[in-house]
Structure formats: structure tokens, C-alpha cells
Design an enzyme around this catalytic site. Structure first.
Site, PDB file in Angstrom:
ATOM      1  N   LYS A  14      14.103  -6.979   8.070  1.00  0.00           N
ATOM      2  CA  LYS A  14      13.750  -5.729   7.369  1.00  0.00           C
ATOM      3  C   LYS A  14      13.596  -4.573   8.357  1.00  0.00           C
ATOM      4  CE  LYS A  14       9.926  -7.356   5.461  1.00  0.00           C
ATOM      5  NZ  LYS A  14       9.886  -8.722   6.027  1.00  0.00           N
ATOM      6  N   ARG A  89       4.301  -5.906  -1.524  1.00  0.00           N
ATOM      7  CA  ARG A  89       4.269  -7.337  -1.265  1.00  0.00           C
ATOM      8  C   ARG A  89       3.606  -8.103  -2.407  1.00  0.00           C
ATOM      9  NH1 ARG A  89       4.590  -6.769   4.701  1.00  0.00           N
ATOM     10  NH2 ARG A  89       4.725  -8.775   5.735  1.00  0.00           N
ATOM     11  N   ARG A 128      10.608 -13.441  19.059  1.00  0.00           N
ATOM     12  CA  ARG A 128      11.068 -12.044  19.137  1.00  0.00           C
ATOM     13  C   ARG A 128      10.112 -11.144  19.926  1.00  0.00           C
ATOM     14  NH1 ARG A 128      10.365 -10.003  12.806  1.00  0.00           N
ATOM     15  NH2 ARG A 128       8.101  -9.969  12.828  1.00  0.00           N
ATOM     16  N   ARG A 162       4.314  -9.007  19.086  1.00  0.00           N
ATOM     17  CA  ARG A 162       3.241  -8.867  18.115  1.00  0.00           C
ATOM     18  C   ARG A 162       2.291 -10.055  18.193  1.00  0.00           C
ATOM     19  NH1 ARG A 162       6.067  -7.354  12.506  1.00  0.00           N
ATOM     20  NH2 ARG A 162       4.383  -8.739  11.821  1.00  0.00           N
ATOM     21  N   ARG A 173       2.484 -16.617   6.949  1.00  0.00           N
ATOM     22  CA  ARG A 173       3.127 -15.417   6.403  1.00  0.00           C
ATOM     23  C   ARG A 173       4.255 -15.802   5.442  1.00  0.00           C
ATOM     24  NH1 ARG A 173       4.302 -12.808  11.973  1.00  0.00           N
ATOM     25  NH2 ARG A 173       5.497 -11.252  10.824  1.00  0.00           N
TER      26      ARG A 173
HETATM   27  P1  AMP Z   1       4.859  -6.937   8.749  1.00  0.00           P
HETATM   28  O1  AMP Z   1       4.946  -6.049   9.962  1.00  0.00           O
HETATM   29  O2  AMP Z   1       5.502  -6.327   7.542  1.00  0.00           O
HETATM   30  O3  AMP Z   1       5.350  -8.331   9.039  1.00  0.00           O
HETATM   31  O4  AMP Z   1       3.307  -7.073   8.392  1.00  0.00           O
HETATM   32  C1  AMP Z   1       2.392  -7.646   9.290  1.00  0.00           C
HETATM   33  C2  AMP Z   1       1.124  -8.024   8.561  1.00  0.00           C
HETATM   34  O5  AMP Z   1       0.509  -6.844   8.011  1.00  0.00           O
HETATM   35  C3  AMP Z   1       1.313  -8.949   7.370  1.00  0.00           C
HETATM   36  O6  AMP Z   1       1.361 -10.317   7.744  1.00  0.00           O
HETATM   37  C4  AMP Z   1       0.089  -8.605   6.526  1.00  0.00           C
HETATM   38  O7  AMP Z   1      -1.072  -9.198   7.066  1.00  0.00           O
HETATM   39  C5  AMP Z   1      -0.036  -7.115   6.734  1.00  0.00           C
HETATM   40  N1  AMP Z   1       0.749  -6.353   5.730  1.00  0.00           N
HETATM   41  C6  AMP Z   1       1.840  -5.557   5.958  1.00  0.00           C
HETATM   42  N2  AMP Z   1       2.296  -5.004   4.824  1.00  0.00           N
HETATM   43  C7  AMP Z   1       1.479  -5.453   3.842  1.00  0.00           C
HETATM   44  C8  AMP Z   1       1.440  -5.267   2.441  1.00  0.00           C
HETATM   45  N3  AMP Z   1       2.341  -4.490   1.804  1.00  0.00           N
HETATM   46  N4  AMP Z   1       0.447  -5.889   1.737  1.00  0.00           N
HETATM   47  C9  AMP Z   1      -0.461  -6.674   2.343  1.00  0.00           C
HETATM   48  N5  AMP Z   1      -0.464  -6.909   3.671  1.00  0.00           N
HETATM   49  C10 AMP Z   1       0.482  -6.308   4.418  1.00  0.00           C
END
Ligand code: AMP
Length: 219
Positions: A14, A89, A128, A162, A173
Site C-alpha cells: 500500500k 480498517r 523491510r 519500523r 497485524r
Molecule cells: P500501518 O503503517 O498502516 O501498517 O499501521 C501501523 C499500525 O498503526 C497498525 O498496526 C495499527 O496499530 C495502527 N493503525 C494504522 N492505521 C489504522 C487504522 N486505520 N485503524 C486502526 N489502527 C491503525
């Protein structure tokens, strides 16, 4: 002008594909993960509430995430169109996005599901890392820079990983994705907005397929 959502589990691409599309179409990438990491770094109330949940691979509460998105959509640069990366999400977030866009007299034009196989995602995500200066993405086995200390794209020497990109958290996740986010596929299918793209292959080929889909909406 087009507002679109990239749906897919962690590691589906993404973020990578959003970056390509922002350059091609002048859209703004709205990554709730990036915004939350920023909030954690700055120590805001939202960041403090989100930190432990993120570290464990769970989902941050809808209220916090929706407030962050609403604030971001108030900034004028979003008027040309937004790529939502990692948001919504949950179905509650999707409904809140519908309301936010209606309030701003905007529409949601396209939702793309990046289809991948779970088994490959743990390896993809846990290996990554990115260039700290320009954000170019790399991987321990699949995409190393030509010179291990130097970013191919910008020549930077600093790389970052990260905190939640480890095998254990990625499994959590993925579980959260299947329990909470996958139902959005049916939600957007019902609205006639969903397009599936096979995201297991070559990054450039996937970018081209995505760009063609966006160009159709943007025309
Ligand atoms: P990402 O960078 O999109 O993989 O997000 C990293 C982490 O942020 C996720 O594992 C969640 O803990 C939190 N997170 C990001 N976007 C959302 C969302 N839309 N709703 C809930 N938690 C989120």
C-alpha cells in the site's frame, strides 16, 4: 480529481504503491499509520493512547483514527484527491469516511484491494526497511541497495526500520486485518467501488495496473 482507497494486509504494498501514485497523479497520500507514528513521536495525547496498541499489532480505536483523518482532510492540499493508505480498517471507519467526504462535498471514487498471500507477508514485512531521508523502500533479501550503506535513490546513508515490523507483531497485524478490515471488501463491493489487483508479482507491473485503474477514474 479522485479519492481512492488502497486496501490490503500489511506488506501488500500500500505504501509503496501510494508513493508511485502520488507522483503520477498529484494526489496526496493519507497514511493513518504514518500520522499515528508521527503522533507517537511527538508525544501527543493520541500518540500516547496509540503507542502500546501499535507495538502489539492491534488496531487503534476508531475515535482516535477518525479524528486524525478528519484533521488531515481539513488541509487544503487534499482538495486534488487523496489516496487513503491503511484507512479505513473497520466498517465503522468506512462509514465515518463516507460522512466526512459527504460533508466536504467530495466522493469516494475507487477502492482497490491489493490481493496477496498471507504466508509471504511475514517475510516481506519483517525484512523491510527504508531510507530515512527519502523513504525509498528496501528488503534484507529481496531488494538491497547496490552499496549496502547508500540509498540508491538519494545517496543517503541513514536507514530505518519500523518498531512493529517483526514476525510476531506482523502475525497480529495480519489477524487484525482478517478480523476487522477484510469485511470492507464486501462493504465496497456492495457500493460498486471495488477493484481487485493481484499484488504478488513485480512492483512495476502492479504500479502500471494501478495507474491504469486510477487514470480511468481521473479521466
Ligand atoms: P500501518 O503503517 O498502516 O501498517 O499501521 C501501523 C499500525 O498503526 C497498525 O498496526 C495499527 O496499530 C495502527 N493503525 C494504522 N492505521 C489504522 C487504522 N486505520 N485503524 C486502526 N489502527 C491503525
Amino acid at each position: 480529481m479522485a479519492n481512492l482507497i488502497l486496501l490490503g494486509p500489511p506488506g501488500a504494498g500500500k505504501g509503496t504503491q501510494s508513493r508511485v501514485l502520488t507522483e503520477k497523479f498529484g494526489l496526496v497520500q493519507l497514511s493513518t499509520g504514518d500520522l499515528l507514528r508521527d503522533a507517537v513521536e511527538k508525544g501527543t495525547d493520541a500518540g500516547k493512547a496509540a503507542q502500546d496498541v501499535m507495538q502489539a499489532g492491534g488496531l487503534v480505536s476508531d475515535d482516535i483514527v477518525i479524528a486524525i483523518v478528519s484533521d488531515r482532510l481539513d488541509r487544503p492540499d487534499t482538495a486534488n484527491g487523496v489516496i487513503f493508505d491503511g484507512f479505513p480498517r473497520t466498517v465503522a471507519q468506512a462509514q465515518a469516511l463516507d460522512t466526512l467526504l459527504t460533508e466536504k462535498a467530495q466522493t469516494l471514487d475507487l477502492v482497490i484491494s491489493l490481493d496477496v498471500q498471507d504466508e509471504a507477508m511475514i517475510d516481506r514485512v519483517s525484512g523491510r526497511y527504508t531510507c530515512a531521508a527519502c523513504g525509498e523502500g528496501y528488503h534484507d533479501t529481496h531488494k538491497k541497495p547496490a552499496n549496502p550503506d547508500t540509498c540508491d535513490a538519494c545517496g543517503g546513508h541513514d536507514f530505518k526500520r519500523r518498531a512493529d515490523d517483526n514476525a510476531e507483531t506482523v502475525a497480529q497485524r495480519l489477524a487484525a486485518y482478517h478480523a476487522e478490515t477484510a469485511p470492507l471488501i464486501a462493504y465496497y463491493e456492495g457500493k460498486g467501488l471495488l477493484k481487485h489487483i493481484d499484488a504478488m508479482g513485480d512492483i512495476k507491473a502492479i504500479s502500471n495496473e494501478l495507474a491504469a485503474a486510477v487514470a480511468q477514474e481521473d479521466a
